[in-house]
Design a protein around this motif. Structure first.
Motif, short mmCIF file in Angstrom:
data_model
loop_
_atom_site.label_atom_id
_atom_site.label_comp_id
_atom_site.label_asym_id
_atom_site.label_seq_id
_atom_site.Cartn_x
_atom_site.Cartn_y
_atom_site.Cartn_z
N ARG A 48 2.00 -6.41 -9.22
CA ARG A 48 2.63 -5.56 -10.52
C ARG A 48 0.79 -5.76 -10.40
N ASN A 49 -0.74 -6.23 -8.79
CA ASN A 49 -1.83 -5.90 -8.81
C ASN A 49 -1.38 -3.60 -9.10
N SER A 50 -3.01 -3.29 -10.18
CA SER A 50 -3.33 -2.18 -9.59
C SER A 50 -3.19 -1.32 -8.10
N MET A 51 -3.68 -2.59 -7.55
CA MET A 51 -4.60 -2.14 -6.41
C MET A 51 -3.70 -2.53 -5.54
N ILE A 181 -1.63 -16.40 -3.41
CA ILE A 181 -2.42 -14.85 -3.03
C ILE A 181 -3.46 -16.01 -1.93
N MET A 185 -6.70 -12.00 0.84
CA MET A 185 -5.09 -10.95 0.34
C MET A 185 -3.97 -11.50 1.10
N ASP A 223 -3.93 -16.01 -8.19
CA ASP A 223 -4.15 -14.64 -7.53
C ASP A 223 -3.02 -13.85 -7.45
N THR A 224 -2.74 -13.02 -7.75
CA THR A 224 -1.84 -11.49 -7.28
C THR A 224 -2.35 -10.86 -6.23
N THR A 226 -2.03 -8.02 -4.01
CA THR A 226 -1.80 -6.51 -3.75
C THR A 226 -1.01 -5.93 -2.84
N VAL B 318 -9.07 -7.31 -6.36
CA VAL B 318 -8.10 -7.31 -6.21
C VAL B 318 -7.85 -8.09 -7.98
N ALA B 319 -8.72 -9.08 -8.04
CA ALA B 319 -8.94 -9.60 -9.58
C ALA B 319 -9.01 -8.29 -10.10
N VAL B 320 -9.54 -7.71 -10.03
CA VAL B 320 -9.68 -6.28 -10.83
C VAL B 320 -8.92 -5.91 -11.20
N GLY B 321 -7.61 -5.65 -10.24
CA GLY B 321 -6.14 -5.24 -10.39
C GLY B 321 -5.10 -5.61 -11.24
N TYR B 322 -5.52 -7.36 -10.24
CA TYR B 322 -4.75 -7.71 -11.88
C TYR B 322 -4.92 -8.45 -13.26
#
Lengths: 398, 398
Positions: A48-51, A181, A185, A223-224, A226, B318-322
């Protein structure tokens, strides 16, 4: 748990080669291919990571069709934060696999794991596709399971054989990841294959349910990635789910494969020495229970106490307290293994710290937390946090 | 930053004694008292943890009056998860302080920090109250600042002198804590004293605003203690806030004291070698910016990279992304100090890793993240995560 020895699933072949993606010239397997000899029902669950990385974006698009023929995977490079060029690289590799296999390029899926922000070595990888396709064999899932590893110390594999009313089917799972993660990553990837005949919509529902109770119920560092990807293909070479009993059997089988792989991921967590289940019961509902379980499972102070086998239970109670779950201190009960520590918010008389220590030195045990207010439950697997974890993650690129 | 030398604030006296709460017989100061010779306006901000400790519950009740005369603090025991007995202990200690000082017991506030789940050594503490009251002096805030420490390596103090239209006033702050939560919930406590004349309601507003931009904008390990407390008393011996300029001056002064104390807390974080500001700009709004800043500031993978001075910027993205903040990868820009790494989602050409390393070996620097979509901003101070942190928190009770 014994390593899986039988990697055959009717309808599928696989292979692995070294594309030297890490530029070390060590011949390490880092590219893998799965091929289905007919159209397979296909389903996926993603980060679900936006990146989201390029291959995740590509898979999301292509799974709308509901079927697929092949999955191309590489380790050593995540193809993430690589801009438009990264998208084009992913498409180009799938196009070439499609051409070599004489299938439609849109039926080729793609997964990548490794370093973020570095372009794929597309020419070297392209040159490796010929050998990869020529190497396809029905025993190929074993080398495939090694080609997808990054900092993992071992392959993660699990299979179940199920007796459906129409005959036997197999569910085989292969995964990689040393945390939700891993360094840089390195990601969690899982590939589940079955010969059962299951329409895409039903496969999607079953896979989502299984992931929720397995891969989404573990944490190493919170952490999640990408690139997190779980893909499932059903070749349809075996029987269909002909009855309600078949459906339950199959759903449970897929759930069991996913849970076994998830537990193997956690057990191989970076620097982790123990696997601890955080079980929350008595919450107002399941999502409240999950909030509490996740807060405890991710707390650095809890995880460092687990490393020291220190029954510093205040840290657990405190994490429940800030979790956002509805909690009344006077209803809280707490057990480490079978040792009762807190009941109804009051310390249990006769509790002896050494009894809790005896549980906590084990490789694996359960912390049970009762919120005493409802029927909601949740379980999350976590690891202890060791100096080794910090060392691995500090020194990864130095 | 030079240690504060002047601990006098008109209207206040303070003292500290050893109550031997840790049972080590080492004479360590562990009980402190602040006394105001008249009714002080009083305001407080407390932990949001559902497992709030007894003294927090007591302070919340008593602050409804808006005034107070004294604050009794102890280190070495948090008086948390101690059931009804713990509440009664807190009340009993305040009752005795009230009797000795000849003030109403309800005007005595209480804070505790230390081990969770262990009853207060109430008899020893009661016996120490006489010497504590007799020792009150206008220079007593310096020993008081030492009596509240747990794993802290040094006192945290800061003062500003302000020229209001009615004359000079002082704002003095004293704090403890080596994280938002330290081992065994050793907690963040802060006490702010001023001689300005400020009505309780206004004091409350000013303190809340100051806490939001300071103590609520730091993180060491992401945990929230059961005992976190910021208390502010205004003796009213000095001038009132007579103009809008006075109000701004005073608000800024309180903000400056809180920010200075917060920075001292982070710099003394367990095992921390660096203080890093995570600054997020260009978010849809401030709360979105805060989500992103907090995710980066709390990520274990980011914090271990900070420890190694490793510009592993993928971990930040990646942290920004989640984080849950609204983010479009193609709008993301990223700077370490003045070194541009990512602009509009694409790696900056000419970026050299060694330039980023030069920033990251410093004791203190800023990571700037632009989401490129709005005007929301947020800043959070964090620390690196070292093996030392894990060692401290694993071995704390062994």
């Amino acid at each position: 748990m014994e390593p899986e020895k039988n990697f055959k699933v009717p309808g599928f072949s696989a292979s692995a080669v070294s594309g030297d993606i890490r530029k070390k010239g060590d011949g390490r397997l880092d590219m893998g291919l799965i091929f289905c000899r007919g159209d397979a029902s296909a389903a996926g669950v993603f980060t679900r990571n936006s990146m989201a990385a390029a291959p995740v974006i590509l898979c999301r698009e292509r799974l709308k069709m509901g079927t697929a023929r092949a999955i191309l995977v590489n380790s050593g490079n995540a193809n993430c934060m690589t801009g438009q060029a990264g998208m084009e690289d992913a498409r180009e590799l799938c196009r070439e696999v499609g051409r070599l296999l004489e299938i439609h390029e849109e039926s080729v899926l793609n997964s990548s794991t490794g370093v973020v922000g570095v372009p794929l070595p597309i020419e070297d990888m392209g040159a490796a596709l010929g050998p990869l396709v020529r190497g396809l064999s029905e025993d190929g899932m074993e080398p495939f399971s090694r080609a997808i590893l990054t900092t993992d110390t071992r392959s993660k594999t699990f299979a179940v054989d199920l007796d459906l009313s129409g005959g036997p089917v197999r569910v085989l799972g292969v995964a990689k990841g040393t945390g939700m993660i891993a360094p840089n990553m390195a990601t969690m990837l899982a590939f589940i294959l079955t010969d059962a005949s299951v329409p895409p919509g039903e496969l999607h529902g079953i896979l989502h349910g299984a992931v929720e109770g397995s891969f989404n119920a573990v944490t190493v560092d919170g952490d999640t990635s990408t690139n997190d990807t779980v893909l499932m293909l059903a070749s349809g070479m075996g029987p269909a789910l002909g009855s309600e009993r078949d459906r339950l059997l199959f759903r449970d089988g897929v759930g069991e494969v996913c849970r076994a792989l998830a537990r193997q991921l956690v057990a191989d967590g970076e620097g982790a020495a123990r696997v601890v289940e955080v079980l929350v019961v008595g919450a107002d509902d399941n999502s409240q229970a999950k909030l509490a379980a996740r807060a405890v499972a991710q707390s650095l102070l809890v995880k460092t106490a687990l490393a020291a086998a220190d029954p510093n239970w205040g840290r657990i109670a405190v994490a429940v307290g800030y979790s956002g779950a509805g909690v009344h201190p006077e209803d809280l009960s707490l057990f480490i293994g079978n040792v009762a520590i807190l009941r109804g918010g009051e310390p249990v008389s006769g509790y002896r710290e050494e009894d809790a220590v005896k549980i906590m030195v084990r490789d694996s045990y359960t912390i049970r937390i009762s919120l005493g207010s409802g029927t909601g439950t949740a379980s999350i697997l976590t690891t202890d946090l060791t100096e080794e974890y910090v060392r691995i993650n500090s020194e990864y690129r130095s």
